[in-house]
Design a protein around this motif. Structure first.
Motif, PDB file in Angstrom:
ATOM      1  N   ALA A   1      43.618  27.443  43.218  1.00  0.00           N
ATOM      2  CA  ALA A   1      44.011  28.856  43.294  1.00  0.00           C
ATOM      3  C   ALA A   1      43.789  29.560  41.956  1.00  0.00           C
ATOM      4  O   ALA A   1      43.354  30.723  41.917  1.00  0.00           O
ATOM      5  CB  ALA A   1      45.478  28.959  43.717  1.00  0.00           C
ATOM      6  N   ILE A   2      44.087  28.876  40.858  1.00  0.00           N
ATOM      7  CA  ILE A   2      43.871  29.462  39.538  1.00  0.00           C
ATOM      8  C   ILE A   2      42.377  29.671  39.295  1.00  0.00           C
ATOM      9  O   ILE A   2      41.955  30.723  38.776  1.00  0.00           O
ATOM     10  CB  ILE A   2      44.499  28.570  38.450  1.00  0.00           C
ATOM     11  N   THR A   3      41.569  28.690  39.658  1.00  0.00           N
ATOM     12  CA  THR A   3      40.117  28.818  39.494  1.00  0.00           C
ATOM     13  C   THR A   3      39.594  30.027  40.263  1.00  0.00           C
ATOM     14  O   THR A   3      38.776  30.797  39.754  1.00  0.00           O
ATOM     15  CB  THR A   3      39.413  27.533  39.970  1.00  0.00           C
ATOM     16  N   GLU A   4      40.073  30.200  41.500  1.00  0.00           N
ATOM     17  CA  GLU A   4      39.632  31.340  42.309  1.00  0.00           C
ATOM     18  C   GLU A   4      40.114  32.657  41.711  1.00  0.00           C
ATOM     19  O   GLU A   4      39.373  33.653  41.698  1.00  0.00           O
ATOM     20  CB  GLU A   4      40.165  31.181  43.737  1.00  0.00           C
ATOM     21  N   ARG A   5      41.332  32.676  41.198  1.00  0.00           N
ATOM     22  CA  ARG A   5      41.864  33.896  40.573  1.00  0.00           C
ATOM     23  C   ARG A   5      41.014  34.290  39.357  1.00  0.00           C
ATOM     24  O   ARG A   5      40.702  35.473  39.169  1.00  0.00           O
ATOM     25  CB  ARG A   5      43.314  33.662  40.152  1.00  0.00           C
ATOM     26  N   ILE A   6      40.638  33.314  38.547  1.00  0.00           N
ATOM     27  CA  ILE A   6      39.816  33.595  37.372  1.00  0.00           C
ATOM     28  C   ILE A   6      38.472  34.179  37.788  1.00  0.00           C
ATOM     29  O   ILE A   6      37.985  35.153  37.196  1.00  0.00           O
ATOM     30  CB  ILE A   6      39.633  32.316  36.534  1.00  0.00           C
TER      31      ILE A   6
ATOM     32  N   GLU B   1      37.223  37.846  36.643  1.00  0.00           N
ATOM     33  CA  GLU B   1      35.975  37.968  35.886  1.00  0.00           C
ATOM     34  C   GLU B   1      34.998  38.899  36.599  1.00  0.00           C
ATOM     35  O   GLU B   1      34.344  39.746  35.967  1.00  0.00           O
ATOM     36  CB  GLU B   1      35.337  36.600  35.678  1.00  0.00           C
ATOM     37  N   ALA B   2      34.892  38.752  37.924  1.00  0.00           N
ATOM     38  CA  ALA B   2      33.968  39.601  38.680  1.00  0.00           C
ATOM     39  C   ALA B   2      34.367  41.066  38.574  1.00  0.00           C
ATOM     40  O   ALA B   2      33.512  41.951  38.346  1.00  0.00           O
ATOM     41  CB  ALA B   2      33.937  39.161  40.143  1.00  0.00           C
ATOM     42  N   ALA B   3      35.662  41.340  38.713  1.00  0.00           N
ATOM     43  CA  ALA B   3      36.132  42.726  38.634  1.00  0.00           C
ATOM     44  C   ALA B   3      35.928  43.308  37.244  1.00  0.00           C
ATOM     45  O   ALA B   3      35.503  44.465  37.091  1.00  0.00           O
ATOM     46  CB  ALA B   3      37.608  42.793  39.027  1.00  0.00           C
ATOM     47  N   GLU B   4      36.204  42.524  36.211  1.00  0.00           N
ATOM     48  CA  GLU B   4      36.069  43.024  34.842  1.00  0.00           C
ATOM     49  C   GLU B   4      34.594  43.179  34.451  1.00  0.00           C
ATOM     50  O   GLU B   4      34.242  44.086  33.700  1.00  0.00           O
ATOM     51  CB  GLU B   4      36.778  42.085  33.871  1.00  0.00           C
ATOM     52  N   ASN B   5      33.738  42.287  34.932  1.00  0.00           N
ATOM     53  CA  ASN B   5      32.313  42.416  34.624  1.00  0.00           C
ATOM     54  C   ASN B   5      31.706  43.658  35.271  1.00  0.00           C
ATOM     55  O   ASN B   5      30.765  44.241  34.725  1.00  0.00           O
ATOM     56  CB  ASN B   5      31.552  41.160  35.062  1.00  0.00           C
ATOM     57  N   GLU B   6      32.236  44.059  36.426  1.00  0.00           N
ATOM     58  CA  GLU B   6      31.771  45.290  37.062  1.00  0.00           C
ATOM     59  C   GLU B   6      32.001  46.486  36.155  1.00  0.00           C
ATOM     60  O   GLU B   6      31.202  47.429  36.125  1.00  0.00           O
ATOM     61  CB  GLU B   6      32.510  45.495  38.387  1.00  0.00           C
ATOM     62  N   LYS B   7      33.105  46.453  35.398  1.00  0.00           N
ATOM     63  CA  LYS B   7      33.459  47.583  34.525  1.00  0.00           C
ATOM     64  C   LYS B   7      32.847  47.482  33.135  1.00  0.00           C
ATOM     65  O   LYS B   7      32.865  48.445  32.373  1.00  0.00           O
ATOM     66  CB  LYS B   7      34.989  47.663  34.390  1.00  0.00           C
ATOM     67  N   ALA B   8      32.308  46.329  32.775  1.00  0.00           N
ATOM     68  CA  ALA B   8      31.939  46.066  31.383  1.00  0.00           C
ATOM     69  C   ALA B   8      30.633  46.715  30.951  1.00  0.00           C
ATOM     70  O   ALA B   8      30.430  46.976  29.769  1.00  0.00           O
ATOM     71  CB  ALA B   8      31.869  44.559  31.143  1.00  0.00           C
ATOM     72  N   GLY B   9      29.707  46.951  31.830  1.00  0.00           N
ATOM     73  CA  GLY B   9      28.414  47.490  31.441  1.00  0.00           C
ATOM     74  C   GLY B   9      27.347  46.418  31.393  1.00  0.00           C
ATOM     75  O   GLY B   9      27.636  45.215  31.336  1.00  0.00           O
ATOM     76  N   ASP B  10      26.094  46.839  31.385  1.00  0.00           N
ATOM     77  CA  ASP B  10      24.970  45.917  31.512  1.00  0.00           C
ATOM     78  C   ASP B  10      24.835  44.946  30.344  1.00  0.00           C
ATOM     79  O   ASP B  10      24.407  43.808  30.526  1.00  0.00           O
ATOM     80  CB  ASP B  10      23.664  46.705  31.669  1.00  0.00           C
ATOM     81  N   ASP B  11      25.141  45.386  29.122  1.00  0.00           N
ATOM     82  CA  ASP B  11      24.915  44.543  27.946  1.00  0.00           C
ATOM     83  C   ASP B  11      26.100  43.657  27.597  1.00  0.00           C
ATOM     84  O   ASP B  11      26.042  42.906  26.619  1.00  0.00           O
ATOM     85  CB  ASP B  11      24.573  45.417  26.730  1.00  0.00           C
TER      86      ASP B  11
END
Length: 751
Positions: A159-164, A168-178
């Motif tokens: 469950a922790i692995t899936e939460r991470i 990560e997927a949600a934060e990478n969407e907001k982070a920008g291409d670089d």
């Protein structure tokens, strides 16, 4: 059978409330802290003159924005820092050694002679190098563990692995291409931290001093104090014209960092407060006693001897070939360095009785647990489980550490024999197309191999097998060589090694023949190495099974162990280092290396004279001799010389190489490049009385660049404060005022 601990919601809530009130309680100056912890350390009482948010500010603008991770061409990483508005980078000479080697030739050895660009047009590509800039740091422990209170075992881990992954997927969407966001699991799940980083791929060489400054003292002086080494180099970061990350290109432009550091040449004195920002590698400060014992008695001794053998074998390869000498010198230096780390670590763990101290702490923990029913329910079996699991895993520890490294990467023929044997054990014959693909793989694997190196390393492993204790012997080696003793055994081992590495039999065709039908008659040149491969595969599988069983249970036990120890001591532990950005603090301070001996904290150019023999690695440059004789120090001298290196109590480890060490005002006064021999073993243990960080004084860096390298144009774009006048007046320079990116660009244009 062990009993799994209860992770009830009420117990976890109570545990969290108790922990919130804990204060750090470590040996003075111990800790490589995540930047968000700086404000809790009370450093104004230690002498820090700037505010914690001047160092790290989650809203932006802190000094942490100027400190970067340098990814090295040969693998691994160092720390580096921006020191101008135009992407100028300062780091260690040994961190750029691979780049200097790659750009060298027998006619132009950039390690020996150094490198200097006369202007930006002369800067050369540091092939394979890149940097990572940390843009954001966040403690996401609560977000990761939310809702996990009632889960246990594999279900909780999954469950922790899936939460991470989701976070990560949600934060990478907001982070920008670089930019890339990654969440790190620290201390077996005690903490979870989010790091957002940006990579810049076009890095260029600007200036590196010659070997007899950048590597003065060589391996004999490695991890020693006193030191007189100018371990520094300048690089520059380039990006696409639109500011985006780009591969190396002539059209790229210098990167404009959000923040760069100010150099202070006012000098230091003993007991001055200093701090370090950097990217330290792995530490394991909270491990159980069995883990430290394994490192001390099995892993560290083997790694030290193995790395020494690798370095010695490469020296043999390169001693009659200048091109190979140049190409291999970085690898030799790396092996020598790592060998000293492990040899010194073994010595330190034994001399400081680290295992015994940890055992004593575990006995206190046992009594503390026994005194309270709630503690018994949560922690009652953890020490017993750790002991039982470790005893089973480490039953053949000394043999396993050897088997795990055999055959090592440079043993091309032996590796291919093992791969072929493994793939054909109980398998169907390969098809014609598969054989064609396999042949191409084998040709690539053995191309450019060094027979001398493979011979020497086979000899080393045979010696290592012979030296294993009773009960852990490698049966094949004993059956093959055990009938001989002493020199006769060595000769038999050497003959066998030479037959594989340098004999006439093994080539692409004979290796490929292992994938096809075998003749039934005994052929010693073929079947004896194959029997070694079969025996190795059998032992390796057994070792891996032990390791897998250990790994499946140790994560949970170590987390519980660390939680219990922290609760007993009333502390919030600092996270172990893991190559993410960290902060450490301390003071300039000498130390007593042994009885009746005190080592002061500063060295100067005069000390190079004392070591000078005229022979590598103690061949002091004539240019430095002339400048010292004339006392031509410019603005960088102090008294009758220039300070070269100094030591401090900062807590660092590998990966901190190249880290800026800064004064109480947040101005750079040096570059970390080493630790002392008495302080090794610091992945497990920090001793405030012995551990010392060795740094190059920033005045020596600038002095060499300007007066020896005639590269004063580099200094012109840096912000330099302090100087002899400030020191003579007995005053500290005012706190640094750091310009905005726009102001920095204006300064750069003016220079």
């Amino acid at each position: 059978m062990y009993r799994k601990p209860s992770f009830s919601a009420s117990l976890l809530l109570a545990f969290a409330i108790v922990f919130a009130a804990f204060q750090p309680a470590f040996a003075r100056d111990e800790g490589m802290f995540t930047p968000d912890r700086i404000a809790s350390l009370g450093l104004q009482k230690r002498g820090m003159k700037i505010k914690p948010e001047d160092i790290y500010n989650p809203r932006g603008g802190g000094l942490t924005e100027a400190v970067i991770r340098l990814n090295m061409a040969g693998g691994g990483g160092c720390t580096a820092e921006f020191v101008s508005a135009s992407g100028l980078i300062l780091t260690n000479h040994h961190c750029v050694l691979d780049g200097l080697v790659t750009a060298s030739s027998p006619e132009l050895d950039l390690v020996e002679d150094g490198f200097k660009a006369d202007d930006r047009s002369g800067e050369i590509h540091a092939e394979g190098f890149s940097i990572n800039i940390t843009e954001r740091i966040e403690d996401v422990t609560a977000r990761v563990l939310q809702g996990m209170e009632k889960l246990d075992g594999q279900e909780r881990s999954a469950a922790i692995t899936e939460r991470i992954k989701e976070l990560e997927a949600a934060e990478n969407e907001k982070a920008g291409d670089d930019s890339i966001v990654r969440i790190y699991t620290l201390n077996n799940g005690f903490f979870y931290y989010l790091y957002q980083t940006r990579e810049i791929k076009d890095i260029r060489m600007v200036y590196a001093p010659p070997r007899n400054i950048g590597v003065f003292g060589g391996d004999p002086d490695n991890f020693q104090w006193t030191r007189h080494t100018g371990d520094f180099a300048f690089l520059r970061a380039y990006v696409a014209p639109d500011g985006g990350t780009a591969e190396h290109s002539a059209s790229n432009v210098p990167y404009k960092p959000k923040r760069f550091l100010t150099m202070n040449i006012g000098g230091l004195k003993e007991n001055d407060f200093v701090f370090v920002l950097g990217y330290p590698g792995g530490t394991t400060r909270y491990r159980e006693s069995q883990s430290i014992e394994f490192a001390r008695d099995a892993n560290f001794p083997f790694l030290a001897s193995w790395l020494a053998a690798r370095a010695d074998a490469l020296r043999l390869v390169s001693e009659t070939d200048e091109e190979k000498r140049i190409a291999l010198q970085s690898d030799i230096a790396n092996f020598d360095n790592a060998r000293t780390v492990y040899d010194g670590g073994r010595w330190r763990l034994r001399r400081s009785q680290v295992v015994e101290k940890r055992l004593a702490g575990e006995e206190r923990f046992r009594s503390w647990v026994a005194a309270n029913p709630a503690r018994q329910q949560r922690y009652g079996t953890v020490l017993q489980e750790l002991a039982e699991l470790s005893a089973e895993s480490n039953r053949y520890a000394q043999r396993d550490v050897v088997i795990r490294r055999f055959p090592e990467p440079g043993m091309a023929i032996m590796s291919q024999i093992v791969f072929a044997t493994l793939e054909t054990m109980g398998s169907e014959p390969l098809s014609d197309d598969e054989l064609k693909e396999k042949r191409a793989e084998v040709e690539k694997a053995i191309a450019g191999r060094e027979p001398i190196y493979e011979r020497e390393m086979l000899k080393y492993f045979f010696r290592a097998f012979a030296e294993l204790p009773e009960g852990q012997k490698f049966a094949w080696a004993e059956e093959r060589f055990g009938k001989f003793e002493g020199r006769e055994r060595r000769l038999a081992e050497e003959k066998f090694a030479a037959g594989i590495a340098e004999g006439d039999y093994w080539n692409i065709d004979t290796i490929m023949a292992l994938y096809g039908p075998q003749t039934t008659e005994y052929r010693p040149e073929r079947d004896d190495p194959r029997s070694l491969a079969i025996a190795f595969i059998t032992e390796r599988r057994a070792a891996e099974q032990r390791a897998q069983k250990f790994a499946s249970q140790i994560f949970r036990l170590r987390l519980l162990y660390e939680q219990g120890m922290a609760e007993m001591k009333g502390i919030t532990p600092y996270p172990d280092a893991n190559f993410t950005q960290r902060f450490s603090y301390g003071n300039v301070k000498g130390y007593s290396s042994r009885e009746a001996e005190y080592r002061s904290p500063f060295t100067t150019i005069k000390g190079m004279f004392e070591k000078d023999t005229g022979i590598n690695p103690f061949d002091m440059p004539d240019s430095l001799k002339r400048l010292q004789a004339a006392r031509d120090f410019g603005r960088f001298g102090e008294g009758d010389s220039v300070v070269v290196n100094f030591i401090s109590t900062n807590d660092i480890i590998g990966g901190n190489s190249g880290s800026p060490i800064m004064n109480a005002n947040g101005e750079q006064v040096g570059i970390c490049f080493d630790g002392n021999y008495e302080g090794l073993g610091n992945d497990f243990y920090y001793d405030p009385d012995k551990n010392r960080t060795i740094s190059v004084d920033i005045r020596f860096v600038l002095f060499v660049t300007e007066k020896v390298g005639n590269a004063g144009w580099i200094l012109d774009e840096m912000r330099i404060v302090g100087g002899p006048r400030a020191r003579a007046a007995g005053t500290c320079p005012p706190p640094a005022t750091h310009s905005s990116p726009a102001d920095s660009q204006q300064k750069d244009a003016a220079s």
